[in-house]
Design an enzyme around this catalytic site. Structure first.
Site, PDB file in Angstrom:
ATOM      1  N   HIS A  94      33.993   1.131  -7.767  1.00 22.86           N
ATOM      2  CA  HIS A  94      34.042   0.116  -8.810  1.00 22.86           C
ATOM      3  C   HIS A  94      35.475  -0.236  -9.199  1.00 22.86           C
ATOM      4  CE1 HIS A  94      29.648   0.214 -10.371  1.00 22.86           C
ATOM      5  NE2 HIS A  94      29.705   0.490  -9.077  1.00 22.86           N
TER       6      HIS A  94
ATOM      7  N   HIS B  16      25.521   4.753  -0.574  1.00 22.93           N
ATOM      8  CA  HIS B  16      24.263   5.225  -1.147  1.00 22.93           C
ATOM      9  C   HIS B  16      23.712   6.443  -0.423  1.00 22.93           C
ATOM     10  CE1 HIS B  16      23.367   1.059  -3.140  1.00 22.93           C
ATOM     11  NE2 HIS B  16      24.444   1.656  -3.608  1.00 22.93           N
TER      12      HIS B  16
END
EC number: 1.11.1.21
Length: 714
Positions: free
Chosen positions: A78, A241
């Protein structure tokens, strides 16, 4: 614009981004060399210290699975994932995730804890390890500690000490709102994130609706605007993920204010939860709950296998958000529990994950990765390396023992110097050849500006080095007036060939260096014609890139739709910014102060470095002479200004006494008389003793722009 103006002066032009460029907001003096400081570190020791933090759970914020790696990967992702190709802004540089608004974005919920966990490492190394580097380096360490081999790491990201005032994060006034798509669903302007407060797209699906195919469209659009193609997109999603879980033990109604609005006693931490213990198994972040894989702290193929081999159905999770589970109870209890060694969990998927399976092009990549696990690992390693380094610019800016040997095409490589460089004597000879050619002062200055002004300090791309002005796509851009540019480049190339062929030694001049020499010669001649003897500094060492070293599609992002310095404006801006706001935006990307912007505009106008042959803004009877005529005219009360179009973009400069139209002007020209701060600067240059000051300031700023991409000089 991202910088709101006061209610009592709603039409004021914000110069805050340029004010940032003019001051040092940090505690370190100008002599501090961060790249040198980072290079002095024992990187193995730093990484060992980071790994110790990652594998030592803290009671105040317990680690999932006893390992903070997945949380830290999310933080690093992020931090870097705000980068967008449109204006090169965002990204990991500066460590701006520490500041609002990013610090308080809903997509960054609980990343405040991740940074606090790393504080002991930052505290130990102090100024030698910036937060900007630590945030992404720790992501690499996290992956390596869980069995993944990363592609490399380069340090050198200096810390910012305030938010970047030049970044427009969007027009919305509320988090998770969406006013950034047109009627066809296309993102407007330079924006890349799907909603205000998100890094990429809504994990539940567009607008919170679990529609995988529609989600795939939004994923592709956002990742494309963040410099990732389909393969890189799938690799990043599948690789990222593979680690960790999402947190939605209950509804986010239990969460308190984000860091920016939290009470002072929380000391900058936000999202305090009253659900259960408010942490550990009771953590609420995204509102979605569960791991993607059976072993969330190990690098493996489980994410790809789970997604492809099972059918997934949508349901409302415990946090009230849409998420997906395997049909018919498959994989039930097959995953580790994050906090109970005797418990279990069931893998889940986000709508954005299922989108990768439903979209045929993304699925093709997934199936290829499943059949070739080694290829998957390599693709993820390179995509991750690109993600965390994309805003760093050329490879030469990267520091440390883990920098890969070969640059990537997205790092805009240029050849190394393979010849002796020109000295003062040769430069003087070349200037004489250029000024004696058929090229005018204006043509030489125009070409140098066109080449150098592509630079973006946001992601360190563009600039004159590489002489890409002669290559596609730069050569064909409308703003560069291709037909006239071809004539200039043909003459410059001929002079270069003649000079290089005449040398009996190994001294050579590149076209990139010659373009700058030509621009400098033009400025010096223009100043001489105004009665001033100046010499523009010149540092040789630029080389010429090849077309093969130039990613045409990637470089299209640098094509300007507006350049107020050349009085160029296409008339359309998706973000509805005025030409004068776009001038400030361009000046910010060039790292200019308000005074530098002002001097450049005034000087370029008198040099007639303007788009086309309209003469708009060239307020002088002697174009090609470096004078203060532009500022004298702007401030001269003998003239009045009359709009000549309905949009108030173009104006006539009219003699009040005779009614005669004297010049043509644009909004960019007029702002130096209408804006209170710019008028104050214009008055300095328009004064009887101001012309010499203008010449000196113009020369200094011209040289700055010509060397913005010379990282070897910094």
């Amino acid at each position: 614009m991202s910088n709101e103006t006061p209610e009592w002066n709603p039409n004021d032009l914000s110069l805050e981004p340029l004010d940032q460029n003019a001051r040092n907001t940090g505690p370190y003096d100008e002599d501090f060399d961060y790249a040198e400081a980072f290079a002095s570190l024992d990187l193995d020791e730093v990484k060992a210290d980071i790994e110790d933090v990652l594998t030592t759970s803290q009671d105040w914020w317990p680690a999932d699975y006893g390992h903070y790696g997945p949380l830290i990967i999310r933080m690093a992702w992020h931090s870097a994932g705000t980068y967008r190709t449109g204006d090169g802004r965002g990204g990991a540089a500066g460590g701006t995730q520490r500041f609002d608004p990013l610090n308080s974005w809903p997509d960054n919920a609980n990343l405040d804890k991740a940074r606090r966990l790393l504080w002991p490492v930052k505290q130990k190394y102090g100024r030698n390890l910036s937060w900007a580097d630590l945030l992404v380096l720790s992501g690499n360490v996290a992956m390596e500690s869980m069995g993944f081999e990363t592609f490399g790491f380069g340090g050198g990201r200096e810390d910012d000490f305030e938010p970047d005032a030049g970044v427009d994060w969007g027009p919305e006034e509320e988090m998770m709102a969406d006013k950034r798509h047109d009627e066809e669903g296309n993102l407007i302007g330079d924006l890349a994130a799907d909603h205000m407060g998100l890094i990429y797209v809504n994990p539940e699906g567009p607008g919170g609706e679990p529609d995988p195919l529609e989600s795939a469209k939004y994923i592709r659009q956002s990742f494309d605007r963040m410099a990732m193609n389909d393969e890189e997109t799938v690799a990043l999603c599948a690789g990222g993920h593979t680690f960790g879980k999402v947190h939605g033990a209950a509804s986010d109604d239990h969460l308190g204010a984000e860091p920016g609005k939290a009470p002072i006693e929380q000391q900058g931490l936000g999202w305090e939860s009253d659900y259960g213990e408010g942490k550990g198994a009771d953590t609420i972040t995204s509102g979605i709950e569960g791991p993607w894989t059976q072993s969330p702290t190990s690098w493996d193929l489980d994410y790809v296998n789970n997604l492809l081999e099972y059918e997934w159905e949508v349901h409302e999770g415990p946090g009230g958000a849409w998420q997906w589970r395997p049909k018919d109870g498959e994989l039930e209890g097959s995953a580790e529990h994050a906090h109970d060694p005797d418990g279990s969990a069931t893998p889940m998927m986000l709508t954005t994950d299922v989108a990768l399976k439903r979209d045929p092009d993304y699925r093709e990549v997934l199936e290829r990765f499943q059949e070739n696990p080694m290829e998957f690992g390599q693709a993820f390693a390179k995509a991750w390396y690109k993600l965390i380094h994309r805003d760093m610019g050329p490879q030469e800016r990267l520091v440390g023992p883990e920098v890969p040997d070969e640059p990537m095409i997205w790092q805009d490589p240029i050849p190394e110097v393979d010849h002796e460089l020109v000295g003062d004597e040769e430069v003087a000879e070349l200037k004489a050849m250029l000024l004696e050619s058929d090229l005018t002062v204006t043509q030489l200055a125009k070409t140098a500006w066109a080449a150098a002004s592509t630079y973006r300090d946001s992601d360190k791309r563009g600039g004159v080095n590489g002489a890409r002005i002669r290559l596609k796509p730069h050569r064909d851009w409308e703003v560069n007036e291709p037909e006239e540019l071809d004539v200039t480049l043909e003459t410059l190339s001929a002079i270069r060939e003649e000079f290089n062929a005449s040398r009996e030694d190994d001294v050579r001049v590149s076209l990139a260096d010659l373009i700058v020499i030509g621009g400098n010669a033009a400025v010096e001649q223009a100043a001489e014609d105004a009665g001033y003897d100046v010499e523009v500094p010149f540092e040789p060492g630029r080389t010429d890139a090849s077309q093969e070293q130039t990613d045409v599609e990637s470089f299209q992002a640098l094509r300007p739709d507006a350049d107020g310095f050349r009085n160029y404006y296409t008339g359309v801006d998706p973000m509805n910014r005025s030409p004068e706001e776009l001038l400030v935006d361009k000046a910010d990307l060039l790292d200019l102060s308000p005074a530098e912007m002002t001097a450049l505009v005034g000087g370029l106008r008198t040099l007639d470095v303007t788009y086309g042959d309209s003469g708009r803004g060239v307020f002088t009877d002697e174009p090609g002479t470096l004078s203060n005529d532009f500022f004298e005219t702007v401030l001269d009360m003998r003239y009045e200004w009359e709009a000549v179009d309905d949009e108030n973009l173009h104006f006539a400069v009219v003699d009040r006494e005779t009614g005669e139209e004297v010049y043509e002007a644009s909004r960019v020209d007029l702002v130096f008389g209408s804006n209170h701060r710019l008028r104050a600067l214009a008055e300095v240059y328009a004064a009887e003793d101001g012309e010499e000051q203008l010449v000196e300031d113009f020369v200094d700023t011209w040289h700055k722009v010509m060397t913005l991409d010379r990282f070897d000089l910094k």
